[in-house]
Scaffold this active site. Structure first.
Site, PDB file in Angstrom:
ATOM      1  N   ASN A  10      31.464  52.353  82.152  1.00  0.00           N
ATOM      2  CA  ASN A  10      30.601  51.327  81.554  1.00  0.00           C
ATOM      3  C   ASN A  10      31.469  50.139  81.135  1.00  0.00           C
ATOM      4  OD1 ASN A  10      28.772  49.836  80.109  1.00  0.00           O
ATOM      5  ND2 ASN A  10      28.476  51.344  78.471  1.00  0.00           N
ATOM      6  N   LYS A  12      30.576  47.314  80.146  1.00  0.00           N
ATOM      7  CA  LYS A  12      29.956  46.504  79.081  1.00  0.00           C
ATOM      8  C   LYS A  12      30.093  45.008  79.421  1.00  0.00           C
ATOM      9  CE  LYS A  12      30.750  50.300  75.950  1.00  0.00           C
ATOM     10  NZ  LYS A  12      31.047  50.796  74.609  1.00  0.00           N
ATOM     11  N   HIS A  95      21.476  52.985  75.732  1.00  0.00           N
ATOM     12  CA  HIS A  95      22.830  52.978  75.158  1.00  0.00           C
ATOM     13  C   HIS A  95      22.739  52.584  73.683  1.00  0.00           C
ATOM     14  CE1 HIS A  95      26.960  51.908  74.305  1.00  0.00           C
ATOM     15  NE2 HIS A  95      27.287  52.673  75.328  1.00  0.00           N
ATOM     16  N   GLU A  97      24.485  50.745  71.866  1.00  0.00           N
ATOM     17  CA  GLU A  97      24.675  49.317  71.546  1.00  0.00           C
ATOM     18  C   GLU A  97      23.374  48.551  71.729  1.00  0.00           C
ATOM     19  OE1 GLU A  97      28.135  48.697  74.008  1.00  0.00           O
ATOM     20  OE2 GLU A  97      29.304  49.902  72.610  1.00  0.00           O
ATOM     21  N   GLU A 167      26.432  60.439  73.319  1.00  0.00           N
ATOM     22  CA  GLU A 167      27.438  59.487  72.860  1.00  0.00           C
ATOM     23  C   GLU A 167      27.292  59.284  71.358  1.00  0.00           C
ATOM     24  OE1 GLU A 167      28.959  56.823  76.236  1.00  0.00           O
ATOM     25  OE2 GLU A 167      27.238  55.852  75.350  1.00  0.00           O
ATOM     26  N   GLY A 173      34.123  53.393  71.041  1.00  0.00           N
ATOM     27  CA  GLY A 173      35.038  52.280  70.847  1.00  0.00           C
ATOM     28  C   GLY A 173      35.859  52.381  69.572  1.00  0.00           C
ATOM     29  N   SER A 213      35.077  57.095  73.252  1.00  0.00           N
ATOM     30  CA  SER A 213      36.536  57.137  73.223  1.00  0.00           C
ATOM     31  C   SER A 213      37.142  58.190  74.155  1.00  0.00           C
ATOM     32  CB  SER A 213      37.036  57.318  71.785  1.00  0.00           C
ATOM     33  OG  SER A 213      36.660  56.198  71.004  1.00  0.00           O
ATOM     34  N   GLY A 234      33.915  53.897  78.373  1.00  0.00           N
ATOM     35  CA  GLY A 234      33.856  52.459  78.132  1.00  0.00           C
ATOM     36  C   GLY A 234      35.238  51.849  78.301  1.00  0.00           C
ATOM     37  N   GLY A 235      35.960  51.716  77.192  1.00  0.00           N
ATOM     38  CA  GLY A 235      37.254  51.034  77.178  1.00  0.00           C
ATOM     39  C   GLY A 235      38.217  51.488  78.268  1.00  0.00           C
TER      40      GLY A 235
END
Ligand code: PGA
Length: 253
Positions: A10, A12, A95, A97, A167, A173, A213, A234-235
């Site tokens: 993802n 983002k 999601h 967010e 999640e 994150g 994470s 993600g990251g």
């Protein structure tokens, strides 16, 4: 029941046209030498979907969101048909967010699940509790409420096209990953719920990903949990080598 593992990247709202293309090309090239069974889906920002579709090799493509509507006066929205047109196989729905920052409700998530399925897409539906909810002992209640609310009217015929992602909001994150026991506990709750909503066969086939994470160093221990069938990253998906290390760890399981 063996489930083909799934890794989602993802992105983002990160990268630009050039860095996105080189990331996709790096991932595509790395995937060629990864042997083992693992589906990979990349979720780039919408404007880059068409170009990334040409770069992503054996990785599939997904939309980070999908409109509840089929077409019409919905400024800025992207429909399921448009995602299919751009080469997507999957839509990410619900999601945290979007739920937290943009007020997405379970009802909206449910409409999006229907819209994506109607367009022929698969769905990766996200659920997860906040830190406050966990500390108050409400994790189970929250994820089950999100699951039920986001899957209104979804019957067992279409269930095969839905994957779930757990999640925990406090792990996204933040560098703070849920421990394998914490992940397994919630994944088992979700699988049991799928069994009671549908049947044992559906529950056995459902892929439940962990997200929050995820990094190369914690993927194997998460994948060792019986009910963890992949990861949503993600990251660590923004750099080809770290993402590929995660895919390798998943494909080895
Ligand atoms: P993270 O994000 O890996 O950066 O924690 C995961 C996600 O939000 O899907």
């Amino acid at each position: 029941m063996t489930r083909q593992p799934l890794v989602g990247g993802n992105w983002k709202m990160n990268l630009n046209a050039a860095s996105g293309q080189s990331l996709a090309a790096g991932v595509a090239q790395g995937l060629e030498s990864i042997h083992g069974h693992c589906d990979v889906v990349l979720f780039p920002p919408f404007p880059y979907l068409l170009t990334i579709a040409e770069q992503c090799g054996s990785a599939q493509l997904g939309g980070q969101d999908v409109s509840q509507h089929q077409q019409g006066a919905h400024t800025s929205e992207v429909s399921g048909d448009m995602l299919v047109d751009c080469g997507c196989t999957t839509a990410l729905v619900g999601h945290s967010e979007r739920r937290q920052n943009l007020g997405e409700t379970n009802e909206m998530a449910s409409n999006k699940v229907h819209a994506a399925l109607d367009a022929g897409l698969r769905v990766l539906l996200c659920v997860g509790e906040t830190l406050e909810a966990r500390q108050a002992g409400h994790t189970r209640e929250v994820v089950l409420e999100q699951l039920a609310g986001s899957l209104q009217g979804i019957n067992s015929q279409v269930w095969d096209r839905i994957d779930l992602a757990y999640e925990p909001v406090w792990a996204i994150g933040t560098g703070q990953t849920a421990g394998p026991e914490q992940a397994q506990e919630v994944h088992a709750i979700l699988r049991t719920e799928v069994e009671s909503r549908y049947d044992a066969r559906s529950a056995g086939r459902t892929r439940i990903l962990y997200g929050g994470s995820v990094k190369p160093s914690n993927t194997a221990e998460l994948m060792a949990c019986g009910d963890v069938d992949g990861v949503l990253v993600g990251g660590a998906s923004l750099e080809a080598e770290s993402f590929l290390d995660i895919v390798r760890a998943v494909a080895r399981t």
